[in-house]
Design a protein around this motif. Structure first.
Motif, PDB file in Angstrom:
ATOM      1  N   SER A   1      34.482  67.436  71.636  1.00  0.00           N
ATOM      2  CA  SER A   1      34.563  66.304  70.703  1.00  0.00           C
ATOM      3  C   SER A   1      35.903  65.585  70.840  1.00  0.00           C
ATOM      4  O   SER A   1      35.963  64.362  70.745  1.00  0.00           O
ATOM      5  CB  SER A   1      34.325  66.755  69.264  1.00  0.00           C
ATOM      6  OG  SER A   1      35.334  67.655  68.849  1.00  0.00           O
ATOM      7  N   LEU A   2      36.964  66.331  71.091  1.00  0.00           N
ATOM      8  CA  LEU A   2      38.276  65.711  71.289  1.00  0.00           C
ATOM      9  C   LEU A   2      38.312  64.928  72.600  1.00  0.00           C
ATOM     10  O   LEU A   2      38.815  63.809  72.642  1.00  0.00           O
ATOM     11  CB  LEU A   2      39.381  66.771  71.258  1.00  0.00           C
ATOM     12  CG  LEU A   2      40.801  66.287  71.516  1.00  0.00           C
ATOM     13  CD1 LEU A   2      41.207  65.176  70.555  1.00  0.00           C
ATOM     14  CD2 LEU A   2      41.776  67.463  71.427  1.00  0.00           C
TER      15      LEU A   2
ATOM     16  N   ASP B   1      38.584  59.678  75.213  1.00  0.00           N
ATOM     17  CA  ASP B   1      38.049  58.714  76.179  1.00  0.00           C
ATOM     18  C   ASP B   1      37.703  57.385  75.521  1.00  0.00           C
ATOM     19  O   ASP B   1      37.857  56.329  76.121  1.00  0.00           O
ATOM     20  CB  ASP B   1      36.812  59.281  76.875  1.00  0.00           C
ATOM     21  CG  ASP B   1      37.153  60.373  77.878  1.00  0.00           C
ATOM     22  OD1 ASP B   1      38.335  60.492  78.281  1.00  0.00           O
ATOM     23  OD2 ASP B   1      36.228  61.120  78.262  1.00  0.00           O
ATOM     24  N   GLU B   2      37.259  57.434  74.277  1.00  0.00           N
ATOM     25  CA  GLU B   2      36.888  56.215  73.537  1.00  0.00           C
ATOM     26  C   GLU B   2      38.089  55.308  73.273  1.00  0.00           C
ATOM     27  O   GLU B   2      37.932  54.099  73.133  1.00  0.00           O
ATOM     28  CB  GLU B   2      36.262  56.567  72.189  1.00  0.00           C
ATOM     29  CG  GLU B   2      34.858  57.047  72.239  1.00  0.00           C
ATOM     30  CD  GLU B   2      34.347  57.414  70.851  1.00  0.00           C
ATOM     31  OE1 GLU B   2      34.879  56.907  69.835  1.00  0.00           O
ATOM     32  OE2 GLU B   2      33.405  58.220  70.777  1.00  0.00           O
ATOM     33  N   LEU B   3      39.275  55.897  73.169  1.00  0.00           N
ATOM     34  CA  LEU B   3      40.461  55.099  72.839  1.00  0.00           C
ATOM     35  C   LEU B   3      40.646  53.917  73.784  1.00  0.00           C
ATOM     36  O   LEU B   3      41.041  52.841  73.362  1.00  0.00           O
ATOM     37  CB  LEU B   3      41.730  55.957  72.900  1.00  0.00           C
ATOM     38  CG  LEU B   3      42.016  56.895  71.753  1.00  0.00           C
ATOM     39  CD1 LEU B   3      43.346  57.588  71.981  1.00  0.00           C
ATOM     40  CD2 LEU B   3      42.018  56.189  70.422  1.00  0.00           C
TER      41      LEU B   3
ATOM     42  N   ILE C   1      45.409  65.913  66.261  1.00  0.00           N
ATOM     43  CA  ILE C   1      44.930  67.074  67.001  1.00  0.00           C
ATOM     44  C   ILE C   1      45.554  68.340  66.424  1.00  0.00           C
ATOM     45  O   ILE C   1      46.767  68.405  66.202  1.00  0.00           O
ATOM     46  CB  ILE C   1      45.314  66.946  68.488  1.00  0.00           C
ATOM     47  CG1 ILE C   1      44.720  65.660  69.077  1.00  0.00           C
ATOM     48  CG2 ILE C   1      44.892  68.184  69.274  1.00  0.00           C
ATOM     49  CD1 ILE C   1      45.310  65.263  70.421  1.00  0.00           C
ATOM     50  N   LYS C   2      44.715  69.326  66.244  1.00  0.00           N
ATOM     51  CA  LYS C   2      45.162  70.626  65.760  1.00  0.00           C
ATOM     52  C   LYS C   2      44.915  71.646  66.869  1.00  0.00           C
ATOM     53  O   LYS C   2      43.928  71.545  67.597  1.00  0.00           O
ATOM     54  CB  LYS C   2      44.370  71.007  64.504  1.00  0.00           C
ATOM     55  CG  LYS C   2      44.784  72.312  63.888  1.00  0.00           C
ATOM     56  CD  LYS C   2      43.994  72.579  62.615  1.00  0.00           C
ATOM     57  CE  LYS C   2      44.441  73.888  61.995  1.00  0.00           C
ATOM     58  NZ  LYS C   2      43.784  74.147  60.723  1.00  0.00           N
ATOM     59  N   LEU C   3      45.795  72.615  66.994  1.00  0.00           N
ATOM     60  CA  LEU C   3      45.601  73.675  67.972  1.00  0.00           C
ATOM     61  C   LEU C   3      44.899  74.854  67.319  1.00  0.00           C
ATOM     62  O   LEU C   3      45.327  75.330  66.273  1.00  0.00           O
ATOM     63  CB  LEU C   3      46.942  74.140  68.547  1.00  0.00           C
ATOM     64  CG  LEU C   3      47.771  73.089  69.276  1.00  0.00           C
ATOM     65  CD1 LEU C   3      49.037  73.722  69.848  1.00  0.00           C
ATOM     66  CD2 LEU C   3      46.968  72.385  70.365  1.00  0.00           C
TER      67      LEU C   3
ATOM     68  N   ALA D   1      39.924  61.487  63.428  1.00  0.00           N
ATOM     69  CA  ALA D   1      39.984  60.249  64.199  1.00  0.00           C
ATOM     70  C   ALA D   1      40.227  59.112  63.231  1.00  0.00           C
ATOM     71  O   ALA D   1      39.597  59.038  62.173  1.00  0.00           O
ATOM     72  CB  ALA D   1      38.690  60.031  64.969  1.00  0.00           C
ATOM     73  N   LEU D   2      41.145  58.228  63.579  1.00  0.00           N
ATOM     74  CA  LEU D   2      41.559  57.158  62.673  1.00  0.00           C
ATOM     75  C   LEU D   2      41.415  55.810  63.370  1.00  0.00           C
ATOM     76  O   LEU D   2      42.107  55.524  64.335  1.00  0.00           O
ATOM     77  CB  LEU D   2      43.015  57.385  62.244  1.00  0.00           C
ATOM     78  CG  LEU D   2      43.292  58.762  61.645  1.00  0.00           C
ATOM     79  CD1 LEU D   2      44.763  59.086  61.688  1.00  0.00           C
ATOM     80  CD2 LEU D   2      42.758  58.821  60.237  1.00  0.00           C
TER      81      LEU D   2
END
Length: 140
Positions: free
Chosen positions: A13-14, A19-21, A32-34, A46-47
């Motif tokens: 999902s990330l 890629d969409e950016l 992003i979280k680890l 996502a913002l």
């Protein structure tokens, strides 16, 4: 047990969101979280169409995060920088957390082809002026 620098992969999902950016026409970002148990970077939020000022309010006050920010510095309406930011607030109590995020920054930045990387340790530094100055200094 996880070791520093183990997180070099992104979940699907990330990857898709990153890629969409490149097709966006407004400033937007990904927090992003680890996940240290799975040793993978995951999409936390996502913002869309978000200013740096608004992004400040989305960051956790006491936890590090990585931020992929698609940013138009205003020189050309079609020219965006992909900034990879490490949010490392001074209130983080775990040095281990800071190190895990810092050591994961370069491989993840390379995976998303970011233009630049910066460490942000104060919301005051998360500003248009700060990013523009750093972009200019780096010559990107």
């Amino acid at each position: 047990m996880a070791f520093w620098g183990d997180v070099t992969e992104m979940d699907e999902s990330l990857k898709a969101k990153a890629d969409e950016l490149y097709s966006k026409t407004t400033n937007c970002g990904i927090i992003i979280k680890l996940d240290m148990d799975k040793k993978v970077a995951v999409l936390e939020q996502a913002l869309e169409n978000i200013s740096l000022e608004d992004l400040k309010g989305k960051l956790p006050a006491e936890q590090p995060r990585l931020i992929l920010y698609y940013y138009n510095v205003g020189l050309n309406e079609n020219f965006f920088h992909v900034c990879f930011l490490l949010w490392a607030p001074p209130t983080v109590t775990s040095n281990r957390d800071k190190m895990e995020y810092a050591s994961s920054m370069v491989p993840l930045r390379n995976a998303v082809n970011a233009t630049m990387e910066l460490i942000i340790d104060s919301v005051d530094n998360l500003s248009n002026e700060f990013l523009k100055n750093n972009i200019a200094e780096m010559g990107v």
